[in-house]
Scaffold this motif. Sequence first.
Motif, PDB file in Angstrom:
ATOM      1  N   ASN A   1       0.873  -1.170   0.000  1.00  0.00           N
ATOM      2  CA  ASN A   1       0.000   0.000   0.000  1.00  0.00           C
ATOM      3  C   ASN A   1       0.911   1.222   0.000  1.00  0.00           C
ATOM      4  O   ASN A   1       1.762   1.353   0.886  1.00  0.00           O
ATOM      5  N   ALA A   2       0.764   2.079  -0.985  1.00  0.00           N
ATOM      6  CA  ALA A   2       1.714   3.178  -1.126  1.00  0.00           C
ATOM      7  C   ALA A   2       1.009   4.437  -1.606  1.00  0.00           C
ATOM      8  O   ALA A   2      -0.067   4.396  -2.220  1.00  0.00           O
ATOM      9  N   THR A   3       1.633   5.576  -1.310  1.00  0.00           N
ATOM     10  CA  THR A   3       1.305   6.840  -1.952  1.00  0.00           C
ATOM     11  C   THR A   3       2.590   7.338  -2.592  1.00  0.00           C
ATOM     12  O   THR A   3       3.628   7.423  -1.928  1.00  0.00           O
ATOM     13  N   LEU A   4       2.539   7.642  -3.873  1.00  0.00           N
ATOM     14  CA  LEU A   4       3.749   8.010  -4.605  1.00  0.00           C
ATOM     15  C   LEU A   4       4.018   9.512  -4.589  1.00  0.00           C
ATOM     16  O   LEU A   4       5.039   9.954  -5.092  1.00  0.00           O
ATOM     17  N   ALA A   5       3.096  10.284  -4.017  1.00  0.00           N
ATOM     18  CA  ALA A   5       3.307  11.732  -3.938  1.00  0.00           C
ATOM     19  C   ALA A   5       2.508  12.283  -2.768  1.00  0.00           C
ATOM     20  O   ALA A   5       1.427  11.789  -2.444  1.00  0.00           O
ATOM     21  N   GLY A   6       3.084  13.305  -2.121  1.00  0.00           N
ATOM     22  CA  GLY A   6       2.427  14.095  -1.088  1.00  0.00           C
ATOM     23  C   GLY A   6       1.757  13.356   0.059  1.00  0.00           C
ATOM     24  O   GLY A   6       0.567  13.501   0.243  1.00  0.00           O
ATOM     25  N   PRO A   7       2.423  12.554   0.897  1.00  0.00           N
ATOM     26  CA  PRO A   7       3.860  12.272   0.876  1.00  0.00           C
ATOM     27  C   PRO A   7       4.164  10.960   0.146  1.00  0.00           C
ATOM     28  O   PRO A   7       3.254  10.162  -0.127  1.00  0.00           O
ATOM     29  N   PHE A   8       5.460  10.745  -0.145  1.00  0.00           N
ATOM     30  CA  PHE A   8       5.905   9.465  -0.686  1.00  0.00           C
ATOM     31  C   PHE A   8       6.055   8.483   0.470  1.00  0.00           C
ATOM     32  O   PHE A   8       6.797   8.731   1.418  1.00  0.00           O
ATOM     33  N   GLU A   9       5.347   7.362   0.392  1.00  0.00           N
ATOM     34  CA  GLU A   9       5.430   6.350   1.439  1.00  0.00           C
ATOM     35  C   GLU A   9       5.002   5.002   0.873  1.00  0.00           C
ATOM     36  O   GLU A   9       3.997   4.911   0.165  1.00  0.00           O
ATOM     37  N   ILE A  10       5.770   3.973   1.166  1.00  0.00           N
ATOM     38  CA  ILE A  10       5.441   2.614   0.755  1.00  0.00           C
ATOM     39  C   ILE A  10       5.359   1.742   1.989  1.00  0.00           C
ATOM     40  O   ILE A  10       6.324   1.647   2.751  1.00  0.00           O
ATOM     41  N   LYS A  11       4.212   1.107   2.204  1.00  0.00           N
ATOM     42  CA  LYS A  11       4.044   0.139   3.278  1.00  0.00           C
ATOM     43  C   LYS A  11       4.002  -1.251   2.649  1.00  0.00           C
ATOM     44  O   LYS A  11       3.131  -1.529   1.814  1.00  0.00           O
ATOM     45  N   ALA A  12       4.925  -2.111   3.054  1.00  0.00           N
ATOM     46  CA  ALA A  12       5.034  -3.453   2.487  1.00  0.00           C
ATOM     47  C   ALA A  12       4.893  -4.479   3.602  1.00  0.00           C
ATOM     48  O   ALA A  12       5.736  -4.551   4.504  1.00  0.00           O
ATOM     49  N   ALA A  13       3.800  -5.251   3.563  1.00  0.00           N
ATOM     50  CA  ALA A  13       3.584  -6.334   4.527  1.00  0.00           C
ATOM     51  C   ALA A  13       4.235  -7.591   3.969  1.00  0.00           C
ATOM     52  O   ALA A  13       3.810  -8.121   2.939  1.00  0.00           O
TER      53      ALA A  13
END
Length: 315
Positions: A151-163
């Motif tokens: 589950n990620a947001t690639l902009a505003g903010p950039f964050e990737i959550k990897a289970a």
Amino acid sequence: RLPSDGESLPRTFNASYEIKGKLPYLQNFPVIGAPELKGSFATRGDIRKNGDLYAGKGQLSYEGVLYEGYEIGTGTLNFALDKRRVDFTQVALKYGGGDFKSNKFQLELTEHFPLTGEFNVHGLTLEGVLRGVGVERPQVAMEATGKIKVNATLAGPFEIKAALDSKIADLVVIDDADKPKGGANNLIEFGGGFLKGLLTFSLTKMDFDAESNLLGGPVKAKGFIGFDDTSRVSVVSENTSLTQMARIANLELAGTGKLNAEVVVNGDDAHVTGGFEVQGAKVAGLELGVVSGEAFYQGLLLTFENLLLPSLEPV
């Protein structure tokens, strides 16, 4: 042609296309709304527009891709565009030394570019991931094979959550990052086991909260690895087999025990502090029985405090 420099698309159209080029070229077309990327790509397919609604499908390949300093790697995939959503199928990516495959991935073409999906992963290496985010001299190595839900947001903010739910192999901590792993350069060898937990990537660090089974017992690890060569990791374990670990640095060990430790890294300076209680302890061939105390490791020096040994007063 695609409109650029403030031009707008016609209200309706149908088009087939085939494009090869550099990813920064897409910034010339604000209508696409692509994030700033580096690398090259090739794509072909069909696209339709009816008012403000878009649809289409095609194939995409890319290589050498960078986003905000992150190395994305190479990949191929099929996609289907429906309004402001893109569904990906037949996804085959290479990243961090591993192979990623998926038939279930989705990207929303909205403000934060949310991305969700699931990968089957084979041969992913921790040192490859860390190098991909700018850690030039990683001192931890591991290989993982299993499943990752993203589950990620690639902009505003950039964050990737990897289970992550995977089997792991060859987990080691090395002394000198400029030398290959193995032999005397391996400070600690944990062998293989399983790993479940959440990895969270931002632009500055990778946070993690994970459970594993290593050296014959459960292990919990929590902390972060910074992309500026700073890290802090806390580890708690039960029924850990020091016999399977075999040694820390050049010190031979045996026994089974409870361990807790904190590893702090700041550039080239790394130190480990922790407590332990070991049954059937053996150190450098010397049988000690039940042993408890605290240990400190820094600068190739391993010291002990508050040691409690059979028939001895606390040291």
